[in-house]
Structures are given as structure tokens and as C-alpha cells.
Design a protein around this motif. Structure first.
Motif, PDB file in Angstrom:
ATOM      1  N   MET A  64       0.588  -1.517  -0.027  1.00  0.00           N
ATOM      2  CA  MET A  64       0.244   0.295   0.018  1.00  0.00           C
ATOM      3  C   MET A  64       1.241   0.889   0.480  1.00  0.00           C
ATOM      4  N   LEU A  65       1.647   1.088   0.813  1.00  0.00           N
ATOM      5  CA  LEU A  65       2.633   2.459   0.703  1.00  0.00           C
ATOM      6  C   LEU A  65       3.435   2.386  -0.283  1.00  0.00           C
ATOM      7  N   LEU A  66       4.317   1.539  -1.219  1.00  0.00           N
ATOM      8  CA  LEU A  66       4.437   1.724  -2.179  1.00  0.00           C
ATOM      9  C   LEU A  66       3.205   2.092  -3.992  1.00  0.00           C
ATOM     10  N   ASP A  67       2.370   1.614  -3.772  1.00  0.00           N
ATOM     11  CA  ASP A  67       1.073   2.467  -4.155  1.00  0.00           C
ATOM     12  C   ASP A  67       1.240   3.654  -4.038  1.00  0.00           C
ATOM     13  N   ALA A  68       1.026   3.547  -2.881  1.00  0.00           N
ATOM     14  CA  ALA A  68       0.493   5.357  -2.618  1.00  0.00           C
ATOM     15  C   ALA A  68       2.207   6.265  -3.134  1.00  0.00           C
ATOM     16  N   VAL A  69       2.802   5.954  -3.028  1.00  0.00           N
ATOM     17  CA  VAL A  69       4.487   6.940  -3.301  1.00  0.00           C
ATOM     18  C   VAL A  69       4.251   6.684  -5.087  1.00  0.00           C
ATOM     19  N   ALA A  70       3.508   5.560  -5.037  1.00  0.00           N
ATOM     20  CA  ALA A  70       3.747   5.065  -7.252  1.00  0.00           C
ATOM     21  C   ALA A  70       2.125   6.446  -7.842  1.00  0.00           C
ATOM     22  N   CYS A  80       2.773   6.618 -11.417  1.00  0.00           N
ATOM     23  CA  CYS A  80       3.325   5.078 -11.821  1.00  0.00           C
ATOM     24  C   CYS A  80       1.646   4.384 -11.144  1.00  0.00           C
ATOM     25  N   GLN A  81       1.826   2.866 -11.694  1.00  0.00           N
ATOM     26  CA  GLN A  81       0.823   2.005 -11.679  1.00  0.00           C
ATOM     27  C   GLN A  81       1.624   1.013 -10.301  1.00  0.00           C
ATOM     28  N   VAL A  82       1.131   0.248  -9.802  1.00  0.00           N
ATOM     29  CA  VAL A  82       1.848  -0.788  -9.408  1.00  0.00           C
ATOM     30  C   VAL A  82       0.486  -1.934  -9.713  1.00  0.00           C
ATOM     31  N   VAL A  83       1.631  -3.141  -9.910  1.00  0.00           N
ATOM     32  CA  VAL A  83       1.160  -4.647 -10.009  1.00  0.00           C
ATOM     33  C   VAL A  83       1.555  -5.414  -8.590  1.00  0.00           C
ATOM     34  N   VAL A 124      -0.636   0.025   7.873  1.00  0.00           N
ATOM     35  CA  VAL A 124      -1.648   0.645   7.376  1.00  0.00           C
ATOM     36  C   VAL A 124      -2.360   2.094   6.845  1.00  0.00           C
ATOM     37  N   ALA A 125      -2.313   2.704   7.932  1.00  0.00           N
ATOM     38  CA  ALA A 125      -2.774   3.923   8.481  1.00  0.00           C
ATOM     39  C   ALA A 125      -1.897   4.876   7.806  1.00  0.00           C
ATOM     40  N   TYR A 126      -0.193   4.033   8.374  1.00  0.00           N
ATOM     41  CA  TYR A 126       0.743   5.147   7.751  1.00  0.00           C
ATOM     42  C   TYR A 126       0.847   5.440   6.341  1.00  0.00           C
ATOM     43  N   ALA A 127       0.800   4.226   5.647  1.00  0.00           N
ATOM     44  CA  ALA A 127       0.644   4.118   4.241  1.00  0.00           C
ATOM     45  C   ALA A 127      -0.575   5.417   3.548  1.00  0.00           C
ATOM     46  N   ALA A 128      -1.878   5.030   4.138  1.00  0.00           N
ATOM     47  CA  ALA A 128      -2.786   5.742   3.688  1.00  0.00           C
ATOM     48  C   ALA A 128      -2.204   7.293   4.526  1.00  0.00           C
ATOM     49  N   ARG A 129      -2.320   8.041   5.535  1.00  0.00           N
ATOM     50  CA  ARG A 129      -1.966   9.347   4.878  1.00  0.00           C
ATOM     51  C   ARG A 129      -0.790   9.685   4.498  1.00  0.00           C
ATOM     52  N   ILE A 130       0.160   8.979   4.259  1.00  0.00           N
ATOM     53  CA  ILE A 130       0.960   9.208   3.298  1.00  0.00           C
ATOM     54  C   ILE A 130       1.188   9.508   1.888  1.00  0.00           C
ATOM     55  N   ARG A 133      -7.911  -6.144  -0.474  1.00  0.00           N
ATOM     56  CA  ARG A 133      -7.984  -5.432   0.398  1.00  0.00           C
ATOM     57  C   ARG A 133      -6.386  -5.689   2.018  1.00  0.00           C
ATOM     58  N   VAL A 134      -6.906  -4.876   2.260  1.00  0.00           N
ATOM     59  CA  VAL A 134      -6.109  -4.829   3.467  1.00  0.00           C
ATOM     60  C   VAL A 134      -6.623  -3.971   4.494  1.00  0.00           C
ATOM     61  N   ARG A 135      -6.463  -5.771   6.088  1.00  0.00           N
ATOM     62  CA  ARG A 135      -7.555  -5.392   6.709  1.00  0.00           C
ATOM     63  C   ARG A 135      -6.899  -4.487   8.096  1.00  0.00           C
ATOM     64  N   VAL A 136      -7.856  -3.704   8.673  1.00  0.00           N
ATOM     65  CA  VAL A 136      -6.897  -3.282   9.692  1.00  0.00           C
ATOM     66  C   VAL A 136      -7.855  -2.837  11.314  1.00  0.00           C
ATOM     67  N   SER A 137      -6.482  -3.942  12.118  1.00  0.00           N
ATOM     68  CA  SER A 137      -8.057  -4.352  13.331  1.00  0.00           C
ATOM     69  C   SER A 137      -7.751  -3.444  14.619  1.00  0.00           C
TER      70      SER A 137
END
Length: 429
Positions: free
Chosen positions: A258-264, A269-272, A331-337, A399-403
Motif C-alpha cells: 500500500m505504501l509503495l502504491d501511494a508513492v507510485a 506510476c501504477q503498481v501491480v 496501513v494507516a501510515y500508508a493511507a496518510r502518506i 483489501r488489507v484489514r485493520v483491526s
């Protein structure tokens, strides 16, 4: 390559190696240990035949590695496969066998990222041209013949079972590096400076210094990407999207992807994500791919350090932090980034379109607004989407789960503290 002796011993060794590898590759998991013992015993049985086995094994490995290249794999991919499933001796041998196969290809037949991978993996032929490779390897790694033969068979089996994957560049010896890629003499001076700034930002103990260094690197990175886009738009030979792979290792592969996708996404860019192989494929233009690789690495270092620091504390009731906390944190770190980078990219593009240009020394200059920029960037984003569609026609979302609520809150706070800020009016990425 395998040498043929007048007594036919070389031919016998070639057949012996091929037979041992084939029986190990064909063995189901339930009888693999038995097949390995049998194959290693065949190869290691005779001390007199060991030099011929060594030459035959190198010849077989040359062909095996070449087949991996044809199937879309690259040096870092093969090493990553070994690191995920085998041990240190296998890793050392993997680098050696890749280096041995590389003797067949002149540097001009390799693209820039291929050369960079060989350098980062320290792939070099350290044994003499007439020496017994297996004997030299055994001495260097303190292995007996049977243990070494077992490791070689396990390594060749791991590579033989790899399926074809989507290529991300030319194959050495078959396709010339595509036009528009960076020349053989190395990366631009700008990227070298960005790399040095990020390294200093990650190593300093002072948060303010790290923030200043990272901000400068990001400003230079964004301007470099925009300059490259405008330069390519005016060139006779049109540039095209490229691709690279970045490893995403356990634990917490989902949040890291998720973090890599945010940066891309912030760098057009796009990530697979190929979870089963431990890597993501990033598609974009060369300058943007460089930015993604550098910035993701830096932010992952910052995020991991913050996660360990937060995770070392205990909950209010005294219980230790859990895996769920760390997962939610990242997960939260990636979302906020993602939020911060998206906003920064929008500001950077607006500044560039208005004619505010960042020099390499970090100062700004005013230029006439360039009306080409926004259409050029939009066209490049469309080209990236089209390329992803051709390379990966069947994609699914995951999806990535947050618990853990505490982990989520701590991760967002850490992202807010991450070194992303530039001064007012500057370009950020």
C-alpha cells in the motif's frame, strides 16, 4: 561451458548433472529429501570426478539462468526467490551463477537497471578461469562435497520451477536496450545528489535535519521528473513507459505494498503486486520510476523505525503491542502518506505550470508559464494506464484489514511526522 575429455569423462559429468537436477526438479515435495540425497550422492561420490562435475554444473546453470531471463525474470528476482526459501549458501551461489552466466553478455547488451542490479547484488566471477568452482566455493563457505551438491540442486530446482512472468525490460543477448533509456555511463548527476540527500536523511539522529534533507531531495526529484517530461515531449523519438520490480518482503507485505502504491500514484506510476513472488511491478516513465524507488525506500525506513518505536510501548493496561497493532500502524501510515503526497504533487504541478522552476542548487527561478505541461503529464498518465492494461490484462484488487484502532492512530501520526515538508511555494513529492 562443459569440457569434453578424450576419455568421455566430461560428457559423463554433463549427463550426471542433468540427471541429478532433473530427478530433483521432478520430485514431489513428499519425496524431495530422498531425491536430494540421491542426486547429491551421485554428484559428490567421486573426488576425482569433482572438477568435471564443477564444469558441468556451471554449464548447466548457464542454460538454466538463461531460461529464467527468457521467462521474464531478472537478477534481483532470482536472488529474491532464493532469499525467501533457501539459506545463505544458496544466496552466495545464486550470485555466482548469475555472474558466471553474465560473462556471455557485453555491458552494451544490458539495460541500466540490469547493470544496477548486478552491482547491488555483488555478482562477480571471483574464481579463476581454470579453477574448480565447486572446490573454491566449498573452501570459501566451509562445505563438504555432499552439502554443496545438495545446495546446488536445491537452488537449481527453485529456479526451474519458476513460471513465466511479464517481462519488465529486454533480455540480455536477445534484445537491445530500448531507445530513450538512460545511457551506459550512469545515472544523471541530479539522481546521485537525491540519493545522497536521502541517505543522510535516514542516518541522522536529528529530525529537523532529516526533514530538511528529505524536503530538498523531494524538491529536486519533482523538478527532475517534470523536466524529463517536457524534454521527452519535444524530442523526435517519443519516450514510452517502462517498468521495474521492487521487493515487498514479509512481514506486513500488504501495508508495504500500500505504501509503495501511494508513492507510485503520486509520481504518475501504477503498481501491480505479485504477492506469491514477493515483489511489485511498477509501470511508469523512467524519471518517475527512479523517484518511486528512491522515495519508497526512504519512507519505508522512516515508517518501519516509527512502527518499532511505537510497538515497543505497552498498552495502557500493560499488555504488549500485538501484530494487529503493527499491521494497523503501517496501513494507516500508508493511507496518510497517500493523502500528503497527492496534495504535494498537485501543488508541485501547479507551481511548475505557473513557471516556478527549482534549480539543482535548491534556489528558484521564474520562467514563462509552459502551456504544454498539463497536457504532457495527462498524456503520460494515459500511456501508463494503457501499458498496464497490456502487460496485466487480468487484475484484481485486494483489501488489507485493520483491526487495531491504536495502531491506526499511531500510524497516521507517524505519517504526519514523516519528512515530506518543503518550504512554501516549493515543489514536493
Amino acid at each position: 561451458m562443459g569440457r569434453r575429455g578424450s576419455n568421455g569423462q566430461g560428457t559423463a559429468a554433463d549427463g550426471l548433472v542433468a540427471r541429478a537436477v532433473q530427478q530433483v526438479v521432478a520430485a514431489p515435495d513428499g519425496v524431495l529429501d530422498h531425491a536430494l540425497d540421491g542426486g547429491a550422492s551421485l554428484l559428490a561420490a567421486s573426488a576425482e570426478q569433482w572438477p568435471e562435475v564443477s564444469r558441468a554444473l556451471l554449464a548447466y546453470a548457464d542454460r538454466a539462468v538463461g531460461r529464467c531471463w527468457t521467462a521474464g525474470w531478472r537478477p534481483a528476482d532470482l536472488v529474491r526467490v532464493v532469499r525467501r526459501g533457501l539459506g545463505p549458501a544458496h544466496l552466495a551461489m545464486a550470485a555466482d551463477l548469475i555472474a558466471a552466466e553474465g560473462r556471455r553478455h557485453p555491458a552494451a547488451a544490458l539495460d541500466r537497471r540490469w547493470r544496477e542490479q548486478l552491482r547491488e547484488l555483488a555478482c562477480e566471477v571471483w574464481w579463476g578461469p581454470d579453477s574448480d568452482y565447486l572446490a573454491a566455493f566449498a573452501e570459501r563457505n566451509r562445505l563438504d562435497r555432499f552439502a554443496l551438491a545438495t545446495a546446488a540442486l536445491e537452488l537449481l530446482r527453485a529456479w526451474a520451477l519458476l513460471p513465466p512472468i511479464t517481462p519488465v525490460g529486454p533480455v540480455p543477448g536477445q534484445t537491445a536496450p530500448r531507445a530513450g533509456t538512460r545511457p551506459a555511463e550512469g545515472e544523471p548527476r541530479m539522481l546521485g545528489r537525491i540519493r545522497a540527500l536521502l541517505a543522510k536523511a535516514e542516518s541522522t539522529e536529528y529530525p529537523e535535519e532529516a526533514e530538511a534533507l528529505t524536503a530538498k531531495a523531494q524538491q529536486l526529484m519533482a523538478q527532475h521528473s517534470i523536466d524529463e517530461a517536457l524534454l521527452a515531449a519535444g524530442a523526435a523519438a517519443k519516450d514510452a513507459p517502462a517498468a521495474l520490480r521492487i521487493g515487498v518482503d514479509s512481514p506486513y507485505e500488504g501495508p508495504k505494498a500500500m505504501l509503495l502504491d501511494a508513492v507510485a500514484a503520486a509520481n504518475r506510476c501504477q503498481v501491480v503486486w505479485a504477492k506469491e513472488f514477493g515483489f511489485c511491478t511498477i509501470v511508469g516513465f523512467d524519471a518517475d520510476l527512479d523517484a518511486v524507488e528512491l522515495l519508497y525506500t526512504s519512507l519505508l525506513v522512516q515508517g518501519t523505525a516509527a512502527m518499532h518505536k511505537a510497538g515497543s510501548r505497552r498498552h495502557r493496561d500493560g499488555a504488549p503491542r500485538t501484530k494487529a497493532f503493527r499491521q494497523s500502524f503501517l496501513v494507516a501510515y500508508a493511507a496518510r502518506i497517500r493523502e500528503r503526497l497527492t496534495a504535494a504533487t498537485e501543488r508541485a504541478t501547479a507551481d511548475a505550470a505557473a513557471g516556478r522552476h527549482l534549480r539543482e542548487d535548491g534556489t528558484e527561478e521564474r520562467l514563462l508559464p509552459d502551456e504544454r505541461l498539463l497536457p504532457v503529464l495527462a498524456a503520460r498518465e494515459e500511456a501508463v494506464r494503457d501499458t498496464v492494461g497490456r502487460m496485466f490484462p487480468k487484475l484484481v484488487s485486494q483489501r488489507v484489514r485493520v483491526s487495531d484502532g491504536d495502531g491506526w492512530a499511531a500510524g497516521r501520526a507517524a505519517a504526519d511526522r514523516a519528512a515530506l515538508h518543503g518550504r512554501s511555494g516549493s515543489i514536493e513529492r
